[in-house]
Scaffold this active site. Structure first.
Site, PDB file in Angstrom:
ATOM      1  N   CYS A 246      10.778-127.988  82.874  1.00 30.21           N
ATOM      2  CA  CYS A 246      11.879-128.132  81.918  1.00 30.21           C
ATOM      3  C   CYS A 246      12.118-129.614  81.588  1.00 30.21           C
ATOM      4  O   CYS A 246      11.337-130.213  80.872  1.00 30.21           O
ATOM      5  CB  CYS A 246      13.130-127.423  82.427  1.00 30.21           C
ATOM      6  SG  CYS A 246      14.377-127.155  81.136  1.00 30.21           S
TER       7      CYS A 246
ATOM      8  N   HIS B  82      11.441-121.945  83.872  1.00 29.35           N
ATOM      9  CA  HIS B  82      11.892-122.239  85.231  1.00 29.35           C
ATOM     10  C   HIS B  82      11.332-121.232  86.232  1.00 29.35           C
ATOM     11  O   HIS B  82      11.971-120.211  86.521  1.00 29.35           O
ATOM     12  CB  HIS B  82      13.419-122.199  85.302  1.00 29.35           C
ATOM     13  CG  HIS B  82      14.101-123.383  84.726  1.00 29.35           C
ATOM     14  ND1 HIS B  82      14.282-124.551  85.426  1.00 29.35           N
ATOM     15  CD2 HIS B  82      14.642-123.589  83.501  1.00 29.35           C
ATOM     16  CE1 HIS B  82      14.921-125.435  84.666  1.00 29.35           C
ATOM     17  NE2 HIS B  82      15.149-124.876  83.487  1.00 29.35           N
TER      18      HIS B  82
ATOM     19  N   GLU C 283      11.298-121.546  89.329  1.00 29.31           N
ATOM     20  CA  GLU C 283      12.122-121.598  90.540  1.00 29.31           C
ATOM     21  C   GLU C 283      13.430-120.820  90.408  1.00 29.31           C
ATOM     22  O   GLU C 283      14.086-120.517  91.415  1.00 29.31           O
ATOM     23  CB  GLU C 283      12.430-123.059  90.908  1.00 29.31           C
ATOM     24  CG  GLU C 283      13.555-123.725  90.146  1.00 29.31           C
ATOM     25  CD  GLU C 283      13.233-124.145  88.711  1.00 29.31           C
ATOM     26  OE1 GLU C 283      14.049-124.870  88.121  1.00 29.31           O
ATOM     27  OE2 GLU C 283      12.179-123.741  88.181  1.00 29.31           O
TER      28      GLU C 283
END
Length: 244
Positions: free
Chosen positions: A100, A191, A193
């Site tokens: 990002c 993302h 994560e």
């Protein structure tokens, strides 16, 4: 016997106070993701947003730059310093992963450009296709040429790739959703994560940024597939291949 790869995670944001007790930090989110995909290296976390860096670039074999609510192209002192540090890492020949904000910052630092996206906020789960050129010669860390779905939260994008970069993933909303510089850099706008729970809690802070209709569409998208661990495996294999 090969020594374990040492990965430095450069944290570029602090979670909102209401979210910290549950989700802790971006560094912890990435550490948890890498643990789930059985990354066998040693990990250090450095909150560069607070000016904390490794003592030397050579202390670590590879670097990961996290997401952030800040603009990767901004001229704030800590962002300017981070861009310069990433250029030094690249020139030292150490692998870099950007997520990002990190994806945008690396493009900007290495000769490309990042900026505001004309189409505004991207939120929820979004699906990307492999770029036609990428399909002709997939890098070794990619598992299969099937579309990728990821959680996203961004209003900035990479506008121009840096020299030597190749587009991996794309769609109509985000042209450069993932790119790599072979053997050197691997970046994703999405993302891997994030969890669905974190995205749902984060959406509460976007209520004034998008329309009710858009919010309903974003919330509906969260019922779709999120392939964060798939991308985590790409990241793991990219790092492993660089450490042989």
């Amino acid at each position: 016997m090969t020594t374990p790869l040492k990965l430095a995670i450069l944290e570029t944001d602090v979670l909102r106070p209401a979210l910290k007790p549950t989700y802790h930090s971006y560094g912890q989110m990435f550490t948890a993701l890498l643990d789930r995909v059985e990354f066998r290296g040693d990990i250090g976390v450095f909150p560069v947003i607070d000016g904390i860096y490794p003592e030397s670039i050579d202390d670590y074999d590879a670097y990961l730059i996290t997401g952030s609510q800040h603009d990767a192209f901004a001229e704030h002192d800590w962002i300017v310093r981070l861009r310069a540090f990433c250029k030094d890492i690249y020139q030292a020949g150490k692998p870099l992963i950007g997520i990002c904000f990190g994806h945008q910052l690396l493009a900007h630092a290495l000769g490309g450009k990042a900026g505001r996206a004309e189409r505004g906020w991207g939120l929820g789960v979004m699906t990307y296709d492999f770029h036609d050129d990428a399909l002709a010669s997939l890098p070794g860390f990619v598992d299969q040429p099937e579309p990728v779905s990821l959680l996203i939260s961004h209003r900035d994008q990479v506008l121009t790739l840096p020299p030597g970069a190749e587009t991996l993933l794309t769609n109509d909303f985000c042209r450069y959703a993932a790119y790599h510089i072979p053997g050197r850099v691997l970046c994703f706008q999405g993302h891997p994560e994030f969890t669905i729970d974190y995205q749902q809690d984060l959406l509460k802070y976007r209520e004034n940024d998008i329309s009710d209709e858009q919010m309903q569409a974003v919330e509906a998208s969260l019922a779709g597939d999120h392939q964060g661990e798939r991308i985590g495996r790409w990241m793991r294999d990219f790092l492993d291949s660089s450490h042989r």
